[in-house]
Design a protein around this motif. Structure first.
Motif, short mmCIF file in Angstrom:
data_model
loop_
_atom_site.label_atom_id
_atom_site.label_comp_id
_atom_site.label_asym_id
_atom_site.label_seq_id
_atom_site.Cartn_x
_atom_site.Cartn_y
_atom_site.Cartn_z
N PRO A 152 0.82 -1.22 0.00
CA PRO A 152 0.00 0.00 0.00
C PRO A 152 0.85 1.26 0.00
O PRO A 152 1.95 1.29 0.57
N LEU A 153 0.36 2.29 -0.65
CA LEU A 153 0.98 3.61 -0.58
C LEU A 153 0.26 4.39 0.51
O LEU A 153 -0.95 4.60 0.43
N ILE A 154 0.98 4.79 1.54
CA ILE A 154 0.39 5.51 2.66
C ILE A 154 0.78 6.98 2.58
O ILE A 154 1.96 7.31 2.50
N ILE A 155 -0.21 7.85 2.59
CA ILE A 155 0.03 9.29 2.58
C ILE A 155 -0.48 9.85 3.91
O ILE A 155 -1.67 9.78 4.21
N ARG A 156 0.44 10.38 4.70
CA ARG A 156 0.09 10.90 6.02
C ARG A 156 -0.06 12.42 5.96
O ARG A 156 0.73 13.09 5.30
N HIS A 157 -1.06 12.93 6.66
CA HIS A 157 -1.27 14.37 6.70
C HIS A 157 -1.54 14.79 8.14
O HIS A 157 -1.90 13.96 8.98
N PRO A 158 -1.38 16.06 8.48
CA PRO A 158 -1.47 16.50 9.87
C PRO A 158 -2.88 16.79 10.36
O PRO A 158 -3.06 17.18 11.52
N GLN A 159 -3.89 16.56 9.53
CA GLN A 159 -5.25 16.94 9.89
C GLN A 159 -6.01 15.79 10.56
O GLN A 159 -5.45 14.76 10.90
N GLY A 160 -7.33 15.99 10.72
CA GLY A 160 -8.16 15.00 11.37
C GLY A 160 -8.98 14.18 10.39
O GLY A 160 -8.47 13.77 9.35
N HIS A 161 -10.27 14.00 10.72
CA HIS A 161 -11.16 13.17 9.90
C HIS A 161 -11.69 13.99 8.73
O HIS A 161 -12.82 14.48 8.74
N THR A 162 -10.84 14.14 7.72
CA THR A 162 -11.17 15.00 6.60
C THR A 162 -10.39 14.58 5.37
O THR A 162 -9.48 13.75 5.46
N VAL A 163 -10.75 15.14 4.23
CA VAL A 163 -9.99 14.93 3.00
C VAL A 163 -8.96 16.04 2.89
O VAL A 163 -9.33 17.22 2.83
N PRO A 164 -7.66 15.72 2.90
CA PRO A 164 -6.64 16.77 2.84
C PRO A 164 -6.51 17.35 1.44
O PRO A 164 -6.95 16.74 0.46
N ARG A 165 -5.90 18.51 1.36
CA ARG A 165 -5.61 19.09 0.05
C ARG A 165 -4.59 18.22 -0.66
O ARG A 165 -3.76 17.56 -0.04
#
Length: 226
Positions: free
Chosen positions: A183-196
């Protein structure tokens, strides 16, 4: 001139989150760079059932709101799940074939279930194998009778998993990613949302066996490998 097979857009079924709608998911991913969508033909159906309670997007996005199925507080017992699966299999058969899924939260969880079930020959036996899965805040089902089938073997579908550092489904999202091959995992600093997401991020998403971190830079999102 007819579009060649290599130029043909991938047809993706996009499943929204709990008590939202197909239109809301369309709005959620509208923050992504428009050029990303040139590769895809996206379909945004509404959930099977009208929302049976308050939606978290009331006052943010207009109704109606829908849900795919219902569940208890421990997410171990489900109501109308079989009806939902039957509905989606019929939808996929009549509107497809589809090349993959994009799902947010409940929609991602349901998409992964269908992928696992197809791999085990439980559903969509006559539909071509799916090629792509994009999960935003997805998770596994917890009922052992479902897990023993859907996640019995590694799901060999190219997958991308967006996981937020502040998401209440962070750990379940991590667990879902383990059900897939490379799997390709993309981590972002936000919560339960779709990141930019900007175009150069989507380009790097095509690289296998990778993990990335998304972080805000001005009004956009940058990506760095770690």
């Amino acid at each position: 001139m007819a579009t060649s097979e290599n130029e043909k857009k991938m047809k993706i079924l996009c499943l929204h989150g709990f008590r939202t709608s197909g239109s809301f998911l369309q709005r959620q991913i509208s923050k992504w760079d428009p050029s990303i969508f040139s590769q895809f033909d996206l379909d945004f159906p509404d959930g099977v059932f009208p929302a049976r309670g308050k939606s978290e997007i009331e006052g943010i996005f207009p109704p109606p709101y829908f849900e795919w199925f219902q569940f208890d507080k421990d997410f171990t017992e489900y109501t109308n799940l079989e009806e939902c699966i039957s509905y989606l299999c019929e939808y996929i058969t009549t509107r497809g074939p589809f090349d993959g899924f994009l799902g947010f939260s409940q929609g991602a969880t349901l998409s992964a279930l269908l992928l696992g079930y197809q791999a085990q020959g439980k559903v969509l036996k006559d539909h071509p194998p799916f090629k792509l899965f994009v999960s935003v805040s997805g998770s596994k089902f917890r009922d052992p009778s479902i897990c023993d089938v859907a996640y019995k073997d590694t799901i060999k579908v190219k997958s991308v998993h967006f996981i937020g550092a502040k998401d209440w489904l962070k750990e379940p999202s991590e667990d879902l990613a383990t059900a897939f091959d490379s799997p390709l995992i993309i981590r972002h600093p936000q919560g339960h949302t779709v990141p930019r997401l900007v175009f150069h991020v989507a380009t790097q998403m095509r690289q296998p066996r990778s993990s990335y971190v998304l972080g805000p830079q001005k009004s956009s999102v940058t990506i760095t490998k770690f």
